[in-house]
Write a protein that holds these residues in place. Structure first.
Motif, PDB file in Angstrom:
ATOM      1  N   ALA A 119       0.818  -1.213   0.000  1.00  0.00           N
ATOM      2  CA  ALA A 119       0.000   0.000   0.000  1.00  0.00           C
ATOM      3  C   ALA A 119       0.855   1.267   0.000  1.00  0.00           C
ATOM      4  CB  ALA A 119      -0.940  -0.001   1.202  1.00  0.00           C
ATOM      5  N   VAL A 120       2.065   1.165   0.529  1.00  0.00           N
ATOM      6  CA  VAL A 120       2.922   2.361   0.600  1.00  0.00           C
ATOM      7  C   VAL A 120       4.150   2.272  -0.305  1.00  0.00           C
ATOM      8  CG1 VAL A 120       2.187   2.964   2.925  1.00  0.00           C
ATOM      9  CG2 VAL A 120       4.116   1.407   2.623  1.00  0.00           C
ATOM     10  N   ASN A 121       4.493   1.059  -0.770  1.00  0.00           N
ATOM     11  CA  ASN A 121       5.733   0.892  -1.526  1.00  0.00           C
ATOM     12  C   ASN A 121       5.562   0.592  -3.010  1.00  0.00           C
ATOM     13  OD1 ASN A 121       7.241   1.311   0.777  1.00  0.00           O
ATOM     14  ND2 ASN A 121       7.546  -0.866   1.209  1.00  0.00           N
ATOM     15  N   MET A 122       4.399   0.124  -3.425  1.00  0.00           N
ATOM     16  CA  MET A 122       4.225  -0.259  -4.826  1.00  0.00           C
ATOM     17  C   MET A 122       4.367   0.941  -5.755  1.00  0.00           C
ATOM     18  SD  MET A 122       1.246  -3.092  -5.529  1.00  0.00           S
ATOM     19  CE  MET A 122       1.782  -4.721  -6.050  1.00  0.00           C
ATOM     20  N   THR A 123       5.059   0.728  -6.872  1.00  0.00           N
ATOM     21  CA  THR A 123       5.201   1.772  -7.879  1.00  0.00           C
ATOM     22  C   THR A 123       3.925   1.844  -8.712  1.00  0.00           C
ATOM     23  OG1 THR A 123       6.077   0.273  -9.565  1.00  0.00           O
ATOM     24  CG2 THR A 123       7.674   1.256  -8.020  1.00  0.00           C
ATOM     25  N   PRO A 124       3.719   2.937  -9.459  1.00  0.00           N
ATOM     26  CA  PRO A 124       2.545   3.014 -10.336  1.00  0.00           C
ATOM     27  C   PRO A 124       2.470   1.842 -11.317  1.00  0.00           C
ATOM     28  CG  PRO A 124       3.496   5.185 -10.075  1.00  0.00           C
ATOM     29  CD  PRO A 124       4.447   4.224  -9.416  1.00  0.00           C
ATOM     30  N   ALA A 125       3.613   1.425 -11.855  1.00  0.00           N
ATOM     31  CA  ALA A 125       3.621   0.308 -12.804  1.00  0.00           C
ATOM     32  C   ALA A 125       3.206  -0.985 -12.115  1.00  0.00           C
ATOM     33  CB  ALA A 125       5.010   0.148 -13.417  1.00  0.00           C
ATOM     34  N   GLU A 126       3.664  -1.187 -10.888  1.00  0.00           N
ATOM     35  CA  GLU A 126       3.301  -2.402 -10.143  1.00  0.00           C
ATOM     36  C   GLU A 126       1.819  -2.402  -9.794  1.00  0.00           C
ATOM     37  OE1 GLU A 126       7.465  -3.514  -7.823  1.00  0.00           O
ATOM     38  OE2 GLU A 126       6.162  -1.923  -7.026  1.00  0.00           O
ATOM     39  N   ARG A 127       1.295  -1.239  -9.454  1.00  0.00           N
ATOM     40  CA  ARG A 127      -0.147  -1.146  -9.164  1.00  0.00           C
ATOM     41  C   ARG A 127      -0.967  -1.474 -10.403  1.00  0.00           C
ATOM     42  NH1 ARG A 127      -1.385   2.229  -4.404  1.00  0.00           N
ATOM     43  NH2 ARG A 127       0.595   2.616  -3.326  1.00  0.00           N
ATOM     44  N   ALA A 128      -0.510  -0.967 -11.550  1.00  0.00           N
ATOM     45  CA  ALA A 128      -1.219  -1.249 -12.799  1.00  0.00           C
ATOM     46  C   ALA A 128      -1.163  -2.747 -13.109  1.00  0.00           C
ATOM     47  CB  ALA A 128      -0.593  -0.452 -13.943  1.00  0.00           C
ATOM     48  N   GLY A 129      -0.015  -3.379 -12.857  1.00  0.00           N
ATOM     49  CA  GLY A 129       0.101  -4.814 -13.082  1.00  0.00           C
ATOM     50  C   GLY A 129      -0.815  -5.608 -12.174  1.00  0.00           C
ATOM     51  N   LEU A 130      -0.941  -5.168 -10.926  1.00  0.00           N
ATOM     52  CA  LEU A 130      -1.827  -5.829  -9.976  1.00  0.00           C
ATOM     53  C   LEU A 130      -3.277  -5.720 -10.430  1.00  0.00           C
ATOM     54  CD1 LEU A 130      -2.255  -7.243  -7.231  1.00  0.00           C
ATOM     55  CD2 LEU A 130      -2.364  -4.960  -6.184  1.00  0.00           C
ATOM     56  N   GLU A 131      -3.663  -4.552 -10.908  1.00  0.00           N
ATOM     57  CA  GLU A 131      -5.035  -4.357 -11.407  1.00  0.00           C
ATOM     58  C   GLU A 131      -5.310  -5.263 -12.599  1.00  0.00           C
ATOM     59  OE1 GLU A 131      -6.854  -0.149 -10.922  1.00  0.00           O
ATOM     60  OE2 GLU A 131      -4.754   0.180 -11.491  1.00  0.00           O
ATOM     61  N   THR A 132      -4.318  -5.439 -13.471  1.00  0.00           N
ATOM     62  CA  THR A 132      -4.491  -6.304 -14.640  1.00  0.00           C
ATOM     63  C   THR A 132      -4.738  -7.743 -14.227  1.00  0.00           C
ATOM     64  OG1 THR A 132      -3.095  -4.885 -16.037  1.00  0.00           O
ATOM     65  CG2 THR A 132      -3.382  -7.175 -16.739  1.00  0.00           C
ATOM     66  N   ILE A 133      -3.925  -8.231 -13.299  1.00  0.00           N
ATOM     67  CA  ILE A 133      -4.103  -9.601 -12.802  1.00  0.00           C
ATOM     68  C   ILE A 133      -5.474  -9.752 -12.146  1.00  0.00           C
ATOM     69  CG2 ILE A 133      -3.284 -11.294 -11.102  1.00  0.00           C
ATOM     70  CD1 ILE A 133      -0.460 -10.167 -11.554  1.00  0.00           C
ATOM     71  N   HIS A 134      -5.864  -8.759 -11.365  1.00  0.00           N
ATOM     72  CA  HIS A 134      -7.150  -8.801 -10.672  1.00  0.00           C
ATOM     73  C   HIS A 134      -8.300  -8.858 -11.677  1.00  0.00           C
ATOM     74  CE1 HIS A 134      -9.799  -8.420  -7.321  1.00  0.00           C
ATOM     75  NE2 HIS A 134     -10.207  -7.199  -7.600  1.00  0.00           N
ATOM     76  N   ALA A 135      -8.179  -8.124 -12.768  1.00  0.00           N
ATOM     77  CA  ALA A 135      -9.213  -8.144 -13.807  1.00  0.00           C
ATOM     78  C   ALA A 135      -9.273  -9.510 -14.488  1.00  0.00           C
ATOM     79  CB  ALA A 135      -8.935  -7.053 -14.838  1.00  0.00           C
ATOM     80  N   GLU A 136      -8.116 -10.114 -14.717  1.00  0.00           N
ATOM     81  CA  GLU A 136      -8.079 -11.447 -15.326  1.00  0.00           C
ATOM     82  C   GLU A 136      -8.719 -12.476 -14.396  1.00  0.00           C
ATOM     83  OE1 GLU A 136      -4.055 -12.339 -16.362  1.00  0.00           O
ATOM     84  OE2 GLU A 136      -3.860 -10.616 -17.711  1.00  0.00           O
ATOM     85  N   LEU A 137      -8.483 -12.331 -13.088  1.00  0.00           N
ATOM     86  CA  LEU A 137      -9.104 -13.231 -12.122  1.00  0.00           C
ATOM     87  C   LEU A 137     -10.626 -13.082 -12.133  1.00  0.00           C
ATOM     88  CD1 LEU A 137      -6.623 -12.914  -9.112  1.00  0.00           C
ATOM     89  CD2 LEU A 137      -7.093 -14.990 -10.435  1.00  0.00           C
ATOM     90  N   ALA A 138     -11.098 -11.854 -12.338  1.00  0.00           N
ATOM     91  CA  ALA A 138     -12.545 -11.624 -12.417  1.00  0.00           C
ATOM     92  C   ALA A 138     -13.138 -12.388 -13.593  1.00  0.00           C
ATOM     93  CB  ALA A 138     -12.834 -10.131 -12.555  1.00  0.00           C
ATOM     94  N   ASP A 139     -12.439 -12.368 -14.721  1.00  0.00           N
ATOM     95  CA  ASP A 139     -12.923 -13.073 -15.912  1.00  0.00           C
ATOM     96  C   ASP A 139     -12.934 -14.582 -15.678  1.00  0.00           C
ATOM     97  OD1 ASP A 139     -13.641 -13.201 -18.789  1.00  0.00           O
ATOM     98  OD2 ASP A 139     -11.688 -14.178 -18.973  1.00  0.00           O
TER      99      ASP A 139
END
Length: 238
Positions: A119-139
């Motif tokens: 929550a305090v250390n992730m870079t913007p790119a890492e956050r975007a990657g996490l969101e992508t994985i989360h979206a794939e899990l939703a599918d």
């Protein structure tokens, strides 16, 4: 509570050769694939507690050489699924409920710490990657694809370990996850678990993206302890 039913192993029943699953991210090695197959057979009750695991027989049963068998049995001994015996064949073990709960308690705290640091250390790119994985899990959840969800779920958690930006914490967490992996995978065989797992992930991701360290840690701690409960419910049915 009985964790594993003690059915008699039928050696005459054919066992499919180890096959490579469609990998999401890093390819699965032969040893990892074999370890997961043997673990699944133990957790599902196909290999009963007390069954001797002869390297030659196991290699023939799963269609592999003895080298990955030896490595897989060593890893399974660390999980408590196999009892290693010096100069003798390993045995299918029956880990106690107390031991499993202790392992899950430690896992919950380690992953909670990872999520909080994300929550305090992730870079913007890492956050975007996490969101992508989360979206794939939703599918995958909508499609009910348990196999692919299980693989991508591991990548989701590994992404959080890396996002903590603490190498030593990542090392400890990965080592503990390796010991618990067979039990964590079994949870997805309970009815409705994919959807609940995704909802729990969603709370973790939302807190991380908000930068809420305390909430991210609490959401992850709750998630891992729920995984433990899901496994125990599954174990009662086998």
């Amino acid at each position: 509570m009985t964790l594993f039913a003690p059915p008699i192993l039928k050696t005459s029943a054919p066992t499919p050769r180890v096959r490579k699953r469609r990998a999401v991210g890093r390819p699965v090695t032969r040893t990892e694939e074999l370890r997961l197959q043997i673990a699944d057979d133990i957790v599902r009750g196909r290999l009963a507690p007390g069954t001797a695991l002869e390297e030659v027989d196991i290699a023939k049963r799963y269609g592999v050489s003895r080298t990955p068998v030896r490595e897989a049995l060593r890893d399974l001994a660390a999980s408590g699924l196999v009892e290693a015996r010096p100069h003798r064949s390993a045995l299918v073990a029956q880990p106690s409920l107390e031991r499993l709960r202790g392992m899950f308690d430690v896992m919950a705290e380690l992953e909670a710490l990872c999520a909080g640091l994300c929550a305090v250390n992730m870079t913007p790119a890492e956050r975007a990657g996490l969101e992508t994985i989360h979206a794939e899990l939703a599918d995958l959840t909508r499609r009910g694809d348990e196999s692919s969800y299980t693989v991508l779920n591991e990548r989701f958690h590994t992404t959080l370990y890396a996002g903590s930006h603490n190498d030593y914490l990542t090392e400890l967490t990965l080592a503990t996850r390796a010991r618990l992996q067979p039990f964590r995978r079994a949870q997805f065989r309970t009815l409705g678990r994919l959807a609940r797992s995704y909802e729990e992930h969603d709370r973790v991701v939302t807190a991380i993206l908000r930068g809420d360290k305390a909430e991210a840690a609490q959401a992850m701690r709750s998630h891992i302890l729920t995984v433990e409960d899901a496994y125990e419910r599954y174990a009662e049915t086998v």
